[in-house]
Design an enzyme around this catalytic site. Structure first.
Site, PDB file in Angstrom:
ATOM      1  N   ASP A   1      61.782  52.915  36.825  1.00  0.00           N
ATOM      2  CA  ASP A   1      60.933  52.216  35.858  1.00  0.00           C
ATOM      3  C   ASP A   1      61.737  51.596  34.723  1.00  0.00           C
ATOM      4  O   ASP A   1      61.192  51.337  33.649  1.00  0.00           O
ATOM      5  CB  ASP A   1      59.902  53.189  35.270  1.00  0.00           C
TER       6      ASP A   1
ATOM      7  N   HIS B   1      59.163  61.473  35.506  1.00  0.00           N
ATOM      8  CA  HIS B   1      57.717  61.302  35.504  1.00  0.00           C
ATOM      9  C   HIS B   1      57.106  61.724  36.838  1.00  0.00           C
ATOM     10  O   HIS B   1      57.671  61.490  37.910  1.00  0.00           O
ATOM     11  CB  HIS B   1      57.353  59.861  35.166  1.00  0.00           C
TER      12      HIS B   1
ATOM     13  N   HIS C   1      57.174  49.888  40.998  1.00  0.00           N
ATOM     14  CA  HIS C   1      55.756  49.545  40.850  1.00  0.00           C
ATOM     15  C   HIS C   1      55.526  48.080  41.187  1.00  0.00           C
ATOM     16  O   HIS C   1      56.410  47.237  41.012  1.00  0.00           O
ATOM     17  CB  HIS C   1      55.279  49.794  39.415  1.00  0.00           C
TER      18      HIS C   1
END
Length: 259
Positions: free
Chosen positions: A131, A57, A169
């Site tokens: 992630d 990503h 994140h």
């Protein structure tokens, strides 16, 4: 001794900078943009020796080409099963790559689910998982399958409980909000939420977290717990047969009702 420092990018991304004290080099994990990395290196008088990528990503790879231009010849390591521009060393399950400029031993774990070729780096008591596993949550299913993600999380859950989890994140508070939906009576989740609120209020980060904390509060790692299973069955309106089905139910629940 390995130092790990967060460099913030975009709205809520972390680029993890790895550095051995006394060394003149550092390694960047998932540099979605280059400017914060370059500023961090300049402030410390360091040069970049390598980049580690977990998945394809753009918020994890967007800075790679600029950093290669700024530091010609640097090593870029990443997943063998994803097309990522700039990768020079393609890694598969179980490999223990030599990382230029870094005195640390990491083993590659293939953890598909969020994407089809996602990898993580485990070693030195640390897990850089991109992630796949989040603090109190997990990544959405964009390239792999629910079954793959469940299997990947179960592999991570089997690592030592004192492993420090470096996800990519700052999602902890939002994820704990959903965790309370799944286990509304959990004192551990409430305590962790209060701790996270206090950290953020004073300008600190809530990550890394300990894997043991995730095992106690993260619903996506707790699919074998009766409370989580019952909550998933209530949401689905029927009985579920195994952990993979429970995982899929709570992942769909979060996608549809909470995110």
């Amino acid at each position: 001794m390995l130092e790990v420092t967060p460099v913030k990018a975009f709205k809520d991304n972390f680029i993890w900078m790895l550095h051995n004290p006394g060394s003149e080099t550092a390694v960047a994990v998932d540099p979605g943009e280059s400017a914060p990395v370059l500023a961090w290196l300049e402030a410390r008088g360091l040069r970049l020796s390598a980049i580690l990528i977990t998945h394809k990503h753009i918020d994890h790879t967007g800075g790679v080409m600029d950093l290669q231009f700024a530091f010609p010849g640097i090593a870029v390591l990443g997943p063998a099963n994803e097309a990522i521009r700039g990768i020079k060393v393609r890694l598969k399950e179980g490999e223990q790559p030599q990382i230029p400029g870094l005195e640390a031993d990491f083993r590659v774990m293939e953890v598909p689910g969020h994407t089809e070729g996602h990898i993580a780096y485990f070693g030195e008591g640390l897990l850089f998982c991109g992630d796949t596993l989040f603090s109190a949550g997990c990544g959405g299913i964009f390239g792999g399958t629910h079954e793959q993600m469940h299997a990947s999380l179960q592999r991570i859950a089997a690592l030592p409980a004192d492993t420090l989890v470096y996800c990519a994140h700052e999602y902890t508070l939002a994820n704990l909000g959903f965790a309370k939906w799944v286990e509304p009576e959990s004192a551990a989740i409430l305590k962790r939420e209060q701790e996270a609120q206090a950290l953020l209020a004073q300008g600190d980060n809530t990550v890394p977290s300990k894997l043991g904390t995730e095992l106690a509060t993260n619903p996506f790692l707790r699919v074998a717990e009766p409370e989580v299973r019952m909550a998933a069955e209530r949401y689905m309106g029927h009985a579920l047969t195994d952990g993979a089905e429970v995982f899929s139910a709570i992942r769909r629940w979060k996608d549809r009702e909470y995110d």
